[in-house]
Scaffold this motif. Structure first.
Motif, PDB file in Angstrom:
ATOM      1  N   UNK A  28      48.435  52.191 -34.870  1.00 56.08           N
ATOM      2  CA  UNK A  28      47.109  51.184 -34.778  1.00 56.08           C
ATOM      3  C   UNK A  28      46.215  51.690 -34.208  1.00 56.08           C
ATOM      4  N   UNK A  32      43.833  54.340 -38.528  1.00 53.04           N
ATOM      5  CA  UNK A  32      43.917  53.109 -39.292  1.00 53.04           C
ATOM      6  C   UNK A  32      45.454  52.446 -39.040  1.00 53.04           C
ATOM      7  N   UNK A  33      45.487  51.271 -38.894  1.00 54.75           N
ATOM      8  CA  UNK A  33      46.899  50.617 -39.024  1.00 54.75           C
ATOM      9  C   UNK A  33      46.719  49.399 -37.885  1.00 54.75           C
ATOM     10  N   UNK A  34      48.057  49.012 -37.657  1.00 56.85           N
ATOM     11  CA  UNK A  34      47.850  47.756 -36.437  1.00 56.85           C
ATOM     12  C   UNK A  34      49.034  46.935 -36.750  1.00 56.85           C
ATOM     13  N   UNK A  37      48.466  45.002 -40.394  1.00 55.85           N
ATOM     14  CA  UNK A  37      48.794  45.550 -41.620  1.00 55.85           C
ATOM     15  C   UNK A  37      49.980  45.678 -41.608  1.00 55.85           C
TER      16      UNK A  37
END
Lengths: 139, 790, 125
Positions: A28, A32-34, A37
């Protein structure tokens, strides 16, 4: 809903999704992500497992109470912020360390632990909601 | 030296509050004997203030204080001249005796510690009130006395009468306090003074101002309610519900004199005008007569004394209103005398009640052998009250008649008022001091005998002080009466009156008064019956009026609440959203900030398709007839939003939205299987039109607002900062994630806490099994029946 | 693009408010969910939109080289989505429990706190 195919596939699907969620969580910071999510993906995985195999088996598989997981996440996030106290910087300032393990450069940071904390909070809280609702359903 | 004295005074102002904090602990340790320890506090204060006597007697005024908020010219400052010093000495001196008396009176009471605490707090407030220089402090302490008085009157809170009396006192005096605040603000506006000392130096500014009458009426509103002037007198007799030490201290010697203090304090700058010299004597004189007449009606010792207190306060206001040097001297002497004799008489009344179990004058008699010290103290005090030489009250009364005389019609009227009032007070005073003690021994609920030293010490000391102060009149005049009278009159005044009667008009009038008094005493029982008949004929009084006012207040507020809070969610929501629409449209209309007409957007076809999906989803939600349609259509609009995020460069948002929508559908499905969705919304046409227009107005307003927002140039400072530093200082390439976990980590911590709390709340909601109410049960049964039939 | 989004946002708001003005709790909950989306889109639009350029710094550079989408509204919305989801769950459970306990989903009939024809508060002391 509880067809044989679904029931057979669900555990594998769920475990794959959990793995994917961890991947999303860890990448992330750069892609994109983290935590949010990742947490939601893991929660969906558990939901699928729950729909297929029932609440009791989910509870067994989780081992801890989901709310405890959530609490652990919040504690982890808060602690990773508190760590900055020992370095004389304001609360929640990101701290970085890059140890070399087996020739691989590892980026470790309090920020990462903070994100992991977020992940656990989201997984725990949403799973707990889902399970509680589903249990009510059966009872 | 000055500094040390200043900090000591500061300490003295706070000492009662500190003592109030420790009083409950001390009482737990030493029981009622804690009184001896706690009395040291007012005693110390008394001694400290005595230290200022020589300086003040020489005409100086001691000032001190600390700057608090210099920007607003608000200071914590005090001003000690003859007036405030005398009050401070009365408060601390009588306070010492009252604390001791409370020790005996409330011996073994379970809440004695609390009582000490309250009474010491009151002492601090009252002391602050009289020494305050700053208006702000004066007002704060003024209201603090009202609040502590509320606590003390309602001390015996298990009885309804106590609660009512406490509330009544708070409403009346607190309401007056608000008038006082308005008056002080007006005075500040006119003179620019924020301190009494500045105001006193301002000479005629206030009197010449067009706001003078307004300020006067507002200030008098505060003073008259506090000092129980007719028609606000009714709260004071009701306040007798409080334990007797409170009645003796607050409701005769100190608090009720705060209004008189204020009037006296403002006499140099507000007095001397026609309005002042009319309003004050008229109200004071009326209060004097009404108070004494009502006192005749009562048989309860405390009630009789309470009404004479009302009368005495009226006399003080009346004399201050006359404003001549003689009248001021008389007011000053009477004030000091009254504090001593009335405090003592109240304590005597409490003593009788405490020892015999009754305080009804018709049920008492022949206690002189059982309670000799009390009897002597009562007699001495009554003599002072009746104005018999050589007591301090005599000096006061001589001075009153010397001031009024028979000069002109106006003075003659008030001379007659004073004679009647004083005469009746003489009768009541001796009725209280004689009837319980003389005559045949009457059986009382308790076997009466002399009280402990804690109880008789107070009345004894006070009555003897009244004697000594009168005998050593030149000394007491030099240190107390003259400086105080000078402060009230605003110019130097010397009091000369002594205990030896001089033949002349005042002495003659004194004799007439005593004759009236003796006559009234002899016909007291008959007078009482006559008053009772008279009051019965009137039927209505301000006391009952208070109840009516309170009830109508509750009724009106109940009615307003029923209109504003009708219990219908729809109404609340509709009002809220109408307000929202108004809040959006009004500024745009007023400031002409309408957006300019945008050009028709040129979009690729797939974006139009996503828009179309969103619109279809929204439409379906509105028209959903069953739960499946509702869930699905809600999902459609959610996924459309996710797609939009995806197309517009927000992959993180898109993923999150997708996951959330999925989970929403799962959870909705779980919950809705049990929830019956009413097939259609089924709003009547009128309601539907209203709702639709409200919703449409809000939607249109927000569209216009947003159009206007995107037409102003974009300030990208913050975004540029994050772009610039995301990798450099936070080592992250996903800027959104860096903002969430690093730059704005504290926000996120709060947010995940919210998520967790929501989880906990839901868990709790699901788990609690509310006690099934009968109503809900029957309703449920009905609904079941309906479904079965349907 | 932004103007088209603004109109869409207005539509979202209108629908959600219309739903919230309903008497039935479940419709109110649906309205609240749509309201959350509407608010998110508002923030998103107000931060200006760019197509298809996510706010991610490419490898081997330290700042974005081209113009990227505004990251700030995205960060705000991301947390808002999760929070509004938990809020939605809470409301849903509340509605569900209220239905169970009170036997109705009509807000007009939920009068435990504000009963119809409630008398005056006590007039004594």
């Amino acid at each position: 809903m509880r067809t044989v195919i679904f029931r057979t596939a669900a555990p594998y699907l769920a475990s794959l999704m959990v793995l994917f969620s961890i991947f999303v969580l860890l990448r992330g910071h750069n892609e994109p992500g983290g935590g949010f999510i990742g947490g939601l993906i893991a929660a969906s995985a558990i939901a699928i497992y729950g729909i297929a195999c029932g609440v009791a088996s989910v509870r067994r598989a989780l081992y801890f109470h989901p709310m405890a997981i959530s609490g652990f996440g919040l504690l982890l996030a808060a602690l990773s912020g508190v760590l900055s106290v020992f370095f004389g910087v304001p609360f929640l300032t990101g701290l970085w360390a890059t140890p070399h393990l087996f020739g691989v450069e590892l980026d470790l940071s309090t920020v990462m632990f903070f994100d992991i904390g977020v992940y656990f909070v989201v997984v725990g809280a949403i799973t707990s909601i889902g399970l509680a609702l589903e249990e009510r359903e059966r009872g | 030296m000055a500094d040390a004295s200043q900090s000591l005074t500061f300490l003295v102002l706070f000492l009662p509050f500190l003592a109030a904090a420790v009083a409950p602990f001390l009482t737990r340790l030493f029981q009622h004997n804690a009184a001896w320890l706690l009395a040291l506090v007012p005693a110390f204060i008394f001694v400290h203030f005595c230290g200022y006597l020589p300086a003040v007697a020489d005409g100086a005024a001691v000032q001190g204080g600390y700057s608090w908020i210099p920007a607003f010219d608000a200071n914590f400052s005090w001003y000690l001249d003859g007036l405030s010093l005398t009050f401070a000495l009365l408060i601390s001196g009588i306070g010492t005796l009252i604390v001791l008396y409370s020790g005996g009176y409330l011996k073994d009471h379970p809440h004695q510690g609390r009582f000490f605490s309250f009474i010491l707090m009151f002492m601090g407030a009252m002391q602050g009130l009289v020494v305050s220089d700053s208006f702000l402090m004066l007002f704060v302490f003024w209201e603090l006395t009202s609040i502590t008085s509320f606590l003390l009157i309602g001390f015996d809170h298990a009885r309804e009468a106590s609660r009512r009396a406490a509330l009544q006192a708070l409403v009346v005096t607190g309401g007056g306090g608000l008038a006082l605040l308005a008056g002080l603000v007006l005075i500040w506006h006119v003179t620019g003074a924020t301190e009494l000392s500045q105001l006193l130096a301002s000479q005629d500014v206030l009197r010449a101002s067009p706001f003078y009458l307004g300020a006067l009426l507002l200030v008098l509103g505060g003073a008259f309610t506090k000092s129980a002037q007719f028609p606000f007198h009714f709260w004071l007799p009701n306040a007798m519900e409080a334990p007797t030490p409170v009645s003796a201290y607050l409701h005769s010697a100190t608090m009720v004199k705060a209004g008189v203090y204020l009037v006296m304090r403002l006499n140099p700058v507000m007095g001397g005008t026609t309005a002042w010299e009319t309003i004050l004597p008229v109200f004071g004189g009326t209060t004097l007569i009404v108070g004494t007449l009502l006192a005749v009606r009562k048989t309860d010792l405390k009630q009789m004394l309470a009404y004479t207190t009302v009368a005495s306060l009226g006399l003080l206001v009346m004399l201050t209103g006359f404003g001549s040097d003689k009248a001021v001297e008389a007011a000053v002497l009477y004030l000091v005398a009254h504090s001593m004799f009335k405090g003592a008489l109240f304590m005597v009344a409490g003593l009788i009640d405490h020892e015999s179990g009754s305080r009804d004058i018709t049920e008492l008699g022949g206690l002189r052998r059982a309670m000799p010290i009390t009897f002597v103290a009562a007699l001495l005090s009554a003599a002072s009250m009746g104005g018999i030489t050589p007591f301090f009250g005599f000096l006061a009364k001589e001075e009153i008649y010397a001031a009024l005389g028979f000069a002109g019609t106006w003075n003659s009227i008030f001379t007659i008022v004073a004679i009647v009032g004083n005469g009746l007070m003489f009768a009541i005073g001796f009725a209280v001091a004689l009837i319980p003690f003389i005559g045949e021994k009457v059986e009382t609920p308790k076997h009466a005998h002399e009280g402990p030293v804690l109880l008789w010490l107070g009345p004894a000391v006070l009555s003897l002080t009244a004697l000594v102060a009168a005998l050593a009149s030149s000394l007491s005049h030099h240190y107390v009466s003259s400086p105080m009278a000078s402060a009230v009159a605003g110019s130097e005044v010397h009091v000369h009156i002594g205990v030896v009667p001089h033949l002349g008009l005042p002495f003659t009038l004194s004799l007439v008064t005593i004759a009236v008094g003796v006559g009234a005493y002899l016909f007291l029982a008959r007078g009482r019956a006559a008053m009772a008949r008279f009051l019965e004929a009137i039927g209505w009084g301000p006391d009952r009026g208070f109840d009516q006012a309170m009830r109508s207040l509750v009724r009106v507020s109940g009615g307003v609440t029923r209109v504003v809070q009708c219990g219908r969610m729809e109404v609340y929501m509709t009002v809220t959203f109408i307000a929202l629409a108004a809040a959006i449209f009004a500024p745009m209309a007023i400031y002409g900030e309408w957006p300019s007409r945008p050009t028709f957007p040129v979009l690729p076809f797939y974006e139009w398709a996503v828009f179309a999906i969103a619109v279809i989803g929204l439409g379906a939600v509105v028209y959903a007839q069953d739960r499946l349609t509702a869930i699905v259509s809600l999902g459609i609009q959610g996924f459309a939003v996710a797609l939009l995020f995806m197309l517009l460069g927000a992959p993180d948002l898109s993923f999150t939205q997708f996951m959330v929508e999925t989970l929403s559908v799962v959870i909705l499905a779980l919950a809705m299987t049990r929830l019956r969705l009413t097939p259609s919304d089924h709003r009547p046409t009128g309601e539907m039109l209203l709702d639709a227009s409200v919703a449409g107005a809000c939607g249109l307003g927000l569209t216009l607002l947003l159009l206007r927002v995107i037409q102003v140039p974009f300030d990208s400072t913050l975004s540029d900062f994050f772009d610039e530093y995301a990798y450099v200082i936070a080592h992250g390439r996903n800027i959104v994630n860096v903002i969430i976990v690093d730059f704005r980590g504290l926000d996120t911590l709060g947010e995940i806490a919210v998520v967790m709390v929501a989880g906990l709340a839901i868990l709790a909601l699901i788990r609690i099994k509310a006690p099934k109410q009968a109503v809900a049960k029957t309703k449920k049964a009905e609904m079941h029946a309906e479904t079965v039939e349907g | 693009m932004e103007s088209a989004l603004s109109v869409l946002v207005g539509l979202f708001f209108a629908v959600s408010i219309y739903m919230m003005l309903s008497k039935h709790t479940i419709r109110i909950v649906l309205g609240v969910t749509i309201f959350g989306n509407a608010v998110n889109l508002t923030i998103f639009t107000a931060g200006r939109v760019l197509r298809e350029v996510p706010p991610i710094i490419p490898e081997d550079v330290v700042t974005p080289q081209t113009l990227v989408a505004n990251p700030l509204p995205q960060a705000l919305i991301l947390t808002a989505i999760v929070i509004s989801f938990s809020f939605f769950c809470f409301l849903l459970v509340l509605a569900y429990r209220a239905y169970q306990e009170l036997g109705t989903d009509d807000t007009d009939e939920m009068r435990v706190a504000e009963p119809k024809g409630e008398g005056l508060p006590p007039l004594g002391y």
